[in-house]
Enzyme design. Structure first.
Site, PDB file in Angstrom:
ATOM      1  N   PHE A   1       1.147   5.208   0.734  1.00  0.00           N
ATOM      2  CA  PHE A   1       0.538   6.267   1.531  1.00  0.00           C
ATOM      3  C   PHE A   1       1.152   7.614   1.153  1.00  0.00           C
ATOM      4  O   PHE A   1       2.335   7.690   0.792  1.00  0.00           O
ATOM      5  CB  PHE A   1       0.778   6.018   3.024  1.00  0.00           C
ATOM      6  CG  PHE A   1       0.113   4.778   3.560  1.00  0.00           C
ATOM      7  CD1 PHE A   1      -1.074   4.864   4.262  1.00  0.00           C
ATOM      8  CD2 PHE A   1       0.687   3.525   3.372  1.00  0.00           C
ATOM      9  CE1 PHE A   1      -1.681   3.716   4.776  1.00  0.00           C
ATOM     10  CE2 PHE A   1       0.092   2.381   3.869  1.00  0.00           C
ATOM     11  CZ  PHE A   1      -1.097   2.474   4.569  1.00  0.00           C
TER      12      PHE A   1
ATOM     13  N   THR B   1       0.849  -1.192   0.000  1.00  0.00           N
ATOM     14  CA  THR B   1       0.000   0.000   0.000  1.00  0.00           C
ATOM     15  C   THR B   1       0.883   1.241   0.000  1.00  0.00           C
ATOM     16  O   THR B   1       1.856   1.314   0.759  1.00  0.00           O
ATOM     17  CB  THR B   1      -0.926   0.028   1.226  1.00  0.00           C
ATOM     18  OG1 THR B   1      -1.784  -1.106   1.193  1.00  0.00           O
ATOM     19  CG2 THR B   1      -1.790   1.289   1.229  1.00  0.00           C
TER      20      THR B   1
END
Length: 390
Positions: free
Chosen positions: A275, A273
């Protein structure tokens, strides 16, 4: 991932009807998840003011305009007392909070143990993390000087883009000052003494459930969606559900006193992921390391217009690492007369682009100057160092 999800929904992973003995209780909880609910522009950011037609989100939202989240608290569990954990910050109540101490305060969406908190600690190992119930609350907390930074997910290698945060980037006037890439390893958690074969239900965020689909199919359990992975772990620990497990991080197991029944249960091992780190002021672009620049723009209708927009980067040897399009919500449709028999209606799009160059480089400045010639609106969201360590 600590992403905003739909209310609790129970579904089975096969066509046959299965019952979960604790579903009724889970529905009644409907998530403890009150979850954790510009000034100086650099010279190159003057591009953000060129908006010939209004673009959604250009007027920053004010805290008063944010609806207050309804607070739903869980019953006090008989296993652990979690009152020592930081309470979630909501956008409607953020103005009453204050900063204490000299530590860097970093907002994230979720509760302690969420993957977003892990990303914040990776970016700032000695920071004070501040949980927020919604993505919007994290943006507002930075704007009101309640925190110094916010770390929010923008895309996942399996689940794709988090569109809500793309929309909020345009709605607010914060700057992207960095990025963090986090390897997401899902674990199956349960109460102490419980074996995974005893589980009948598994709680987690919908994306986490999807990312562990093959494992859950083999386990033969009913899946229950929650707002947050760490929130699922907290529910099990608070309510003492022995026949229910949670998919969350191993850190969530430590925080809520659960056992890790299985590790790395995601279908794809390369589950990463990305960010974004947001702040009130932009970083000063440099050339001492790899930099990335994020922009958003709209274009007039016409043949090859998007091709021309992308060509301004190719002509200068600038690599594009991300392209995302989002329909404008306040002006979603555009009528174009492209035939002899009448007009056609098309979506009017915003284009988000990440390109690998620093705004301190002349080629990046020339590229945006060239793009500005035919873009109806152009705004630089941030120029920041590339995170090369997942």
């Amino acid at each position: 991932m600590a992403l905003k999800a739909a209310p609790i929904v129970c579904g089975c992973n096969s066509k046959k009807s299965t019952t979960c003995p604790q579903i009724g209780v889970l529905y009644s909880l409907h998530m403890q998840s009150t979850f954790l609910n510009s000034r100086s522009q650099r010279k190159w950011e003057c591009l953000s003011h060129r908006a010939i037609t209004p673009v959604e989100g250009e007027i920053p939202s004010t805290p008063a305009a944010v609806e207050g989240a309804t607070e739903v608290s869980l019953a006090v569990g008989f296993h652990h007392d979690f009152n020592y954990l930081p309470k979630p910050l909501s956008a409607s109540k953020a103005i009453s909070s204050s900063s204490h101490g000299s530590k860097v305060r970093v907002a994230y969406q979720g509760i302690p143990g969420a993957y977003s908190e892990a990303a914040a600690l990776k970016a700032y190992p000695k920071c004070e993390t501040v949980p927020c119930d919604q993505f919007e609350a994290a943006f507002t907390a930075v704007e009101l000087w309640l925190v110094d930074k916010a770390v929010l997910p923008i895309e996942n290698s399996v689940g794709g883009s988090i569109h809500r945060n793309y929309d909020l980037l345009l709605r607010h006037r914060l700057h992207i000052v960095g990025e963090v890439r986090l390897v997401v390893n899902h674990s199956l958690l349960g109460l102490p003494g419980v074996r995974k074969e005893e589980l009948k239900c598994v709680l987690s965020h919908p994306q986490a459930l999807d990312q562990c689909e093959m494992y859950l199919n083999k386990l033969g359990v009913t899946r229950v969606s929650t707002d947050d992975t760490a929130g699922a772990a907290q529910i099990i620990a608070s309510e003492g559900f022995r026949e229910t497990g949670a998919i969350a991080s191993s850190r969530a197991a430590e925080i809520y006193g659960l056992n890790v029944l299985s590790e790395r249960i995601q279908d794809h091992s390369d589950n990463i992921t990305r960010f974004l780190i947001l702040a009130r002021e932009p970083t000063i672009p440099g050339t001492d390391r790899p930099y990335k620049t994020s922009i958003v723009f709209t274009l007039d209708e016409g043949p090859g217009v998007l091709f021309k927009a992308l060509t301004v980067f190719a002509l200068r040897g600038i690599d594009l690492s991300k392209i995302e399009s989002r329909p404008q919500k306040r002006r979603p449709l555009r009528v174009v007369d492209d035939s002899n028999r009448g007009s056609a209606t098309y979506f009017d799009y915003l284009f988000y682009i990440d390109f690998e160059a620093s705004m301190a480089e002349p080629r990046a400045q020339y590229a945006l100057g060239h793009l500005q010639e035919f873009a109806r609106f152009l705004r630089v969201l941030g120029c920041y160092p590339v995170d090369i360590d997942p």
